[in-house]
Design a protein around this motif. Sequence first.
Motif, short mmCIF file in Angstrom:
data_model
loop_
_atom_site.label_atom_id
_atom_site.label_comp_id
_atom_site.label_asym_id
_atom_site.label_seq_id
_atom_site.Cartn_x
_atom_site.Cartn_y
_atom_site.Cartn_z
N GLY A 87 1.65 2.60 -1.61
CA GLY A 87 1.68 2.44 -0.15
C GLY A 87 1.53 3.76 0.57
O GLY A 87 0.66 4.58 0.26
N SER A 88 2.38 3.97 1.55
CA SER A 88 2.33 5.20 2.34
C SER A 88 2.60 6.42 1.48
O SER A 88 2.04 7.49 1.72
N SER A 137 0.24 -1.36 -2.77
CA SER A 137 1.60 -1.33 -2.24
C SER A 137 2.51 -2.22 -3.07
O SER A 137 2.05 -3.17 -3.72
N LEU A 138 3.79 -1.93 -3.04
CA LEU A 138 4.80 -2.77 -3.65
C LEU A 138 5.34 -3.71 -2.58
O LEU A 138 5.25 -3.43 -1.38
N PRO A 139 5.95 -4.84 -2.97
CA PRO A 139 6.26 -5.89 -1.99
C PRO A 139 7.36 -5.60 -1.00
O PRO A 139 7.31 -6.10 0.13
N GLY A 184 7.10 2.66 -1.78
CA GLY A 184 7.61 2.25 -3.07
C GLY A 184 7.19 3.19 -4.18
O GLY A 184 6.12 3.82 -4.12
N MET A 185 8.00 3.29 -5.22
CA MET A 185 7.66 4.13 -6.38
C MET A 185 8.32 3.54 -7.62
O MET A 185 9.42 2.98 -7.56
N ALA A 237 15.68 -4.39 -3.14
CA ALA A 237 15.82 -4.23 -1.68
C ALA A 237 15.34 -5.45 -0.91
O ALA A 237 15.83 -5.75 0.16
N LYS A 238 14.32 -6.15 -1.46
CA LYS A 238 13.82 -7.39 -0.86
C LYS A 238 13.39 -7.20 0.59
O LYS A 238 13.65 -8.02 1.46
#
Length: 466
Positions: free
Chosen positions: A52-53, A120-122, A127-128, A158-159
């Motif tokens: 992601g970012s 990106s992660l959800p 995310g990493m 974290a959801k």
Amino acid sequence: MALSVLDLFCVGIGPSSSHTVGPMRAARLFVDGLRKDGLLDSLTRVRTELYGSLGATGHGHGSDKAVILGLQGEDPETVDTETADAQVEAVSENRRLMLDGTHPIPFDRPDDVIMHRRKSLPAHPNGMTFFAYGEDHQLVRERTYYSVGGGFVVDGDAKGSDRIVSDTTAVAYPFTTAAQLLEHCRREGRSIAEIMLANELSWRTEEQLRSRLLHIWSVMQDCVENGCSRTEATLPGGLKVRRRAPALRLRLREAESAAAATGQPAPDALQAMEWTNLYALAVNEENASGGRIVTAPTNGAAGIIPAVLHYYARFVAGAGDDGVVEFLLTAAAVGILIKENASISGAEMGCQGEVGSACSMAAAGLCAVLGGTPDQVENAAEIGIEHNLGLTCDPVGGLVQIPCIERNAIASTKAINAARLAMHGDGRHTVSLDQVIKTMRETGNDMKIKYKETSRGGLAVNVIEC
């Protein structure tokens, strides 16, 4: 969940709380877990993937460097900012990393820290995932973390929520909205800072809290001084942005000395604004240099609260340590409301979540030390964030320099104006702080991803990188 003032203000390293401080903490958490479980000495490789970012702007924000430092056991609050880059270069050149500072493993930087610019992660844009391998390339452990703004790190469950690990500490006056906070103030006859102090006593003594907050203020002061004392002509990175703080301080001091020599007042009626601009520029130029910084509540907006606090200390009669403590407690109450109900992450909200939040917090803090009532303080906070709604995060070249540095200076003077406007009223106003925070959250959710710390929109694509 309970949040402390010391969750909002913590000492770290530039240039970004979410992209530098967060990844360093996550890497350190991963290594700490391996050590506690007795796995460290059996490892032969550690690999990290940033999404992601973090992947899109991680190089400009030093995310890869932060991961390497964290894997070596460094912490954002104590890492030597003067030698950090040299440590990372040594790892790259020697192709060897000292895991937790004790266990050597082979390390190939391009293969072992991977930046995914389009994946990106959800749960969150920042995310990493960390992977640890033993003999025969066997995967020993895999962990995902999210850097959710302000240096806060949550693990893979974290959801999507902008939260730290749940703290179930019972506090004297729990609140999740400004309306609840103001009701506590009215019922108890206390200020916002006094309500915050009563809650803080659930974690530490008043003396301990005061000492920690004054340390935070001391680091802010050192940061301004360091930013004004640098001798390099330009900031790190390919943009070659010119440093302005050292020369500006020299001009302001010369103007004051000339006025004092003639016994005349300073010729510029807006001298206080000039000094406020200086303080913000100095902090954010130091942040861009990877120096010691206070996340307030993020690094991208780190200059605003120190600049307004310096304004208070220099230009408000009767300013002192008691006022600094009151300022920080009040500002933190607003920051908690924003973090609970929206986000302070530029990757989620755009810059309204960073600079907008800091402007709101600074306005509230200043209004409080100027003698504002809780209703006036809430009004000041509302003004501060309302007039940053829709602000995009579009760092040119992925660096926390353009437009970030000037944006902090503008927001600092905006915070002062918001506090002064609120002081002219009686606290009654049409738009509540709760409503404007809700609006910020909705605006951030509606904002296109390219305007949220990806460097794929706005100034980031319309300014030629030099």
